[in-house]
Design an enzyme around this catalytic site. Structure first.
Site, PDB file in Angstrom:
ATOM      1  N   LYS A 173       0.855  -1.180   0.000  1.00 54.09           N
ATOM      2  CA  LYS A 173       0.000   0.000   0.000  1.00 54.09           C
ATOM      3  C   LYS A 173       0.896   1.237   0.000  1.00 54.09           C
ATOM      4  CE  LYS A 173      -1.436   2.981   2.838  1.00 54.09           C
ATOM      5  NZ  LYS A 173      -1.501   4.182   1.973  1.00 54.09           N
ATOM      6  N   GLU A 250      10.885   2.025   9.663  1.00 52.89           N
ATOM      7  CA  GLU A 250      11.852   3.099   9.410  1.00 52.89           C
ATOM      8  C   GLU A 250      11.094   4.405   9.544  1.00 52.89           C
ATOM      9  OE1 GLU A 250      14.950   3.227   9.282  1.00 52.89           O
ATOM     10  OE2 GLU A 250      15.353   1.087   9.130  1.00 52.89           O
ATOM     11  N   CYS A 284      14.062  11.737   5.323  1.00 53.39           N
ATOM     12  CA  CYS A 284      14.212  11.290   6.711  1.00 53.39           C
ATOM     13  C   CYS A 284      15.652  11.485   7.167  1.00 53.39           C
ATOM     14  CB  CYS A 284      13.812   9.840   6.832  1.00 53.39           C
ATOM     15  SG  CYS A 284      14.607   8.805   5.595  1.00 53.39           S
ATOM     16  N   GLU A 383      10.934  16.658  14.272  1.00 55.02           N
ATOM     17  CA  GLU A 383      11.125  16.599  12.816  1.00 55.02           C
ATOM     18  C   GLU A 383      10.124  17.537  12.126  1.00 55.02           C
ATOM     19  OE1 GLU A 383       9.770  13.095  10.587  1.00 55.02           O
ATOM     20  OE2 GLU A 383      11.770  13.014   9.698  1.00 55.02           O
TER      21      GLU A 383
HETATM   22  P1  NAD Z   1       2.916   8.732   7.510  1.00 60.12           P
HETATM   23  O1  NAD Z   1       3.318   8.014   8.756  1.00 60.12           O
HETATM   24  O2  NAD Z   1       1.868   9.768   7.598  1.00 60.12           O
HETATM   25  O3  NAD Z   1       2.399   7.687   6.430  1.00 60.12           O
HETATM   26  C1  NAD Z   1       3.194   6.595   6.029  1.00 60.12           C
HETATM   27  C2  NAD Z   1       2.292   5.515   5.449  1.00 60.12           C
HETATM   28  O4  NAD Z   1       1.471   4.989   6.506  1.00 60.12           O
HETATM   29  C3  NAD Z   1       1.333   6.015   4.360  1.00 60.12           C
HETATM   30  O5  NAD Z   1       1.232   5.047   3.336  1.00 60.12           O
HETATM   31  C4  NAD Z   1       0.013   6.128   5.122  1.00 60.12           C
HETATM   32  O6  NAD Z   1      -1.117   6.020   4.279  1.00 60.12           O
HETATM   33  C5  NAD Z   1       0.124   4.950   6.076  1.00 60.12           C
HETATM   34  N1  NAD Z   1      -0.760   5.010   7.252  1.00 60.12           N
HETATM   35  C6  NAD Z   1      -1.217   6.100   7.894  1.00 60.12           C
HETATM   36  N2  NAD Z   1      -2.016   5.737   8.917  1.00 60.12           N
HETATM   37  C7  NAD Z   1      -2.048   4.388   8.931  1.00 60.12           C
HETATM   38  C8  NAD Z   1      -2.694   3.422   9.761  1.00 60.12           C
HETATM   39  N3  NAD Z   1      -3.479   3.759  10.777  1.00 60.12           N
HETATM   40  N4  NAD Z   1      -2.494   2.116   9.495  1.00 60.12           N
HETATM   41  C9  NAD Z   1      -1.693   1.743   8.480  1.00 60.12           C
HETATM   42  N5  NAD Z   1      -1.073   2.603   7.656  1.00 60.12           N
HETATM   43  C10 NAD Z   1      -1.242   3.920   7.884  1.00 60.12           C
HETATM   44  O7  NAD Z   1       4.275   9.309   6.887  1.00 60.12           O
HETATM   45  P2  NAD Z   1       4.445  10.227   5.587  1.00 60.12           P
HETATM   46  O8  NAD Z   1       3.934  11.600   5.911  1.00 60.12           O
HETATM   47  O9  NAD Z   1       3.927   9.549   4.377  1.00 60.12           O
HETATM   48  O10 NAD Z   1       6.029  10.259   5.445  1.00 60.12           O
HETATM   49  C11 NAD Z   1       6.852  11.126   6.148  1.00 60.12           C
HETATM   50  C12 NAD Z   1       7.547  10.416   7.291  1.00 60.12           C
HETATM   51  O11 NAD Z   1       8.250   9.286   6.794  1.00 60.12           O
HETATM   52  C13 NAD Z   1       8.604  11.274   7.962  1.00 60.12           C
HETATM   53  O12 NAD Z   1       8.510  11.135   9.359  1.00 60.12           O
HETATM   54  C14 NAD Z   1       9.919  10.679   7.465  1.00 60.12           C
HETATM   55  O13 NAD Z   1      11.020  10.900   8.305  1.00 60.12           O
HETATM   56  C15 NAD Z   1       9.561   9.252   7.352  1.00 60.12           C
HETATM   57  N6  NAD Z   1      10.481   8.549   6.448  1.00 60.12           N
HETATM   58  C16 NAD Z   1      11.392   7.689   6.989  1.00 60.12           C
HETATM   59  C17 NAD Z   1      12.310   7.039   6.182  1.00 60.12           C
HETATM   60  C18 NAD Z   1      13.300   6.073   6.771  1.00 60.12           C
HETATM   61  O14 NAD Z   1      13.776   5.204   6.035  1.00 60.12           O
HETATM   62  N7  NAD Z   1      13.645   6.180   8.032  1.00 60.12           N
HETATM   63  C19 NAD Z   1      12.296   7.259   4.798  1.00 60.12           C
HETATM   64  C20 NAD Z   1      11.355   8.155   4.281  1.00 60.12           C
HETATM   65  C21 NAD Z   1      10.442   8.781   5.121  1.00 60.12           C
END
Ligand code: NAD
Length: 481
Positions: A173, A250, A284, A383
């Site tokens: 997803k 991650e 990130c 962040e």
């Molecule tokens: P997010 O946590 O809002 O969403 C991530 C994913 O989770 C999306 O696909 C979203 O639809 C899904 N999601 C949301 N609620 C959910 C639930 N209740 N159950 C299951 N899935 C759910 O993050 P974002 O805004 O898309 O991305 C930004 C974040 O990602 C930042 O904090 C960034 O640091 C982090 N990030 C980390 C890495 C890493 O490798 N450490 C890499 C890229 C981004």
């Protein structure tokens, strides 16, 4: 609305009665496409398809899996300019960054094609007479993947490729904000010869499709990348279910970049500006916390401002753009909120931070650099996930290291210095999963482990050969003969 871009379930493009619009952040009048919004039923069908495909797929030979992954890699690399353009159009990173990311996805598939052929086990003599012990690795089963919006093709690639290489089936997803790149990637992999049901794509909302994936009893493991807040929910759901799921998270970062008095100023400025602001700071691994020694501080600030003045913030697809728009309105609001918080806390806005008007309506923000901040301020601790960085002034290396480690995150860290002594000490003592010397905290190789510690990561590393720690399970077999 009937979505032209549907979900991939059991090898068929299906569903998509409800669609969502994928909007270009450089030009909000430009609709990239209409993508299916999956339902719980779609997700259940996808898991059922993966379950049906698993027995045969898990028994394929390494050669069969190699051929498919290699073919996928070849097509991704051949089409990287087109895929990069789609990525930049839906996410807002510059065309060069988008093409670079698409190329990386191709390289990831090439690497894991090779890994299909390299999986091995161990034969160990038993402590008991006449007994032999074999240690081998089995695939996990069905791996559910949930990905964020900021690396729309690389992150799906670096999760899907190892999962398939080691014989797992997948239900992915992607982030609902940027489904286009993941759709294109899945289309390529499917056409590379994957049997039906091995790889399934269900686009849609995290609270609907993501939640159903987490709760499905037939899903063996979850690989998640995203925010800390969602990551906590993911881990809790994985443990709450019966059976419990293996989970890998991650998450966010507040990555420090230390600049010592002995640093090469030109190198330090390039490293800092790249790490903090390129890809619109939406990484990130972004160096959002710059920790600068007093002796070089003023020269460094001045040189950073000069460098920032020379950067063009504009349409991601335009030639000459250095920094594209922020991904959407809610991320822009979050950036502006933190800029206000930093001001209210007493930080000095040394450069940028204002909204910009360009030829097309988009989410354009001038990169913001704060000085006179402390490590206790929220701007140093939370962040932001945008083109916003702050500088904390320190007196010496010891204070710099202490400030760098004084964070609940631990993804990436960096130091700019010409001293072997400090570089070596920092590599040994920085509490981060990835440490950079005279290099930006963001920007990593595709063949080595990626991940962090403390609040940034949970579970085994992603990427490189180390990815097998997550995507396989170890079996120990004893034989008396
Ligand atoms: P997010 O946590 O809002 O969403 C991530 C994913 O989770 C999306 O696909 C979203 O639809 C899904 N999601 C949301 N609620 C959910 C639930 N209740 N159950 C299951 N899935 C759910 O993050 P974002 O805004 O898309 O991305 C930004 C974040 O990602 C930042 O904090 C960034 O640091 C982090 N990030 C980390 C890495 C890493 O490798 N450490 C890499 C890229 C981004």
């Amino acid at each position: 609305m009937n979505a032209p871009f549907k979900n991939l379930i059991a090898g068929e493009w299906a569903g998509g009665v409800n669609a969502s619009r994928n909007i270009n952040p450089s030009n909000t009048n430009d609709v990239v496409g209409e993508y299916a919004q999956g339902t719980v039923e779609d997700l259940n069908n996808a898991v059922a398809a993966a379950k049906a495909a698993f027995p045969a797929w898990s028994r394929t030979t390494p050669q069969e899996r190699y051929d498919i992954l290699k073919k996928a890699s070849d097509e991704i690399l051949a089409r990287k300019d087109e895929l990069g353009r789609l990525l930049s159009r839906e996410e807002g990173k510059t065309l060069a960054e988008g093409i670079g990311e698409a190329g990386r996805a191709g390289q990831v598939f090439a690497f894991f094609a090779g890994e299909c052929l390299r999986l091995s086990g161990e034969m160990v003599p038993s402590v008991r007479p006449g007994v032999g012990v074999e240690i081998t690795r089995d695939p996990l089963g069905i791996v559910g993947m949930i990905t964020p919006w900021n690396f729309p093709i690389a992150i799906p690639a670096w999760k899907i490729a190892p999962a398939l290489a080691w014989g797992n089936c997948v239900v992915i997803k992607p982030a609902d904000l940027v489904p286009g790149s993941a759709w294109a990637l899945v289309d390529i992999i499917q056409r590379a010869g994957l049997p039906k049901g091995v790889l399934n794509l269900v686009m849609g909302r995290g609270s609907v499709v993501g939640q159903a994936l987490l709760e499905h009893k037939d899903v063996t493991a979850i690989s998640f990348t995203g925010s800390v807040a969602t990551g906590r929910k993911v881990a809790a759901a994985c443990i709450a279910g019966n059976p419990m799921k293996k989970v890998q998270l991650e998450m966010g970062g507040k990555n420090p970049l230390v600049v010592l008095d002995d640093a090469d100023l030109k190198v330090a400025v390039e490293v800092a500006v790249n790490g903090a602001f390129f890809s619109t700071g939406q990484r990130c691994t972004a160096s959002s916390r710059l920790i600068v020694q007093a002796g070089i501080h003023d020269r460094f600030v001045e040189a950073c401002i000069e460098r920032l003045k020379g950067l063009s913030v504009d349409d991601a697809l335009k030639a000459g753009t250095h920094i594209g728009p922020v991904v959407d309105q809610s991320q822009l609001d979050q950036n502006l909120k933190y800029i206000q918080i930093a001001k209210d806390e007493g930080g000095k806005l040394a450069f940028g931070g204002e909204l910009l008007k360009r030829d097309t309506p988009g989410f354009y923000l001038q990169p913001a650099l704060f000085t006179e901040t402390t490590n206790a301020m929220r701007i140093s601790r939370e962040e932001v996930f945008g083109p916003v960085a702050n500088i904390v002034r320190v007196k010496d290396y010891d204070e710099a290291l202490a400030v760098a480690n004084d964070t609940e995150f631990g993804l990436s860290s960096g130091i700019c210095t010409t001293s072997l002594k400090y570089a070596t000490h920092f590599k040994r003592n920085s509490e981060a999963g990835m440490v950079m010397v005279n290099l930006p905290t963001a920007g990593v190789d595709y063949h080595v482990p990626f991940g962090g510690r403390k609040g940034s990561s949970y579970g085994p590393r992603e990427q490189g050969a180390y990815a097998k720690e997550f995507y396989t399970t170890v079996k120990t077999a004893y034989t008396l003969a």
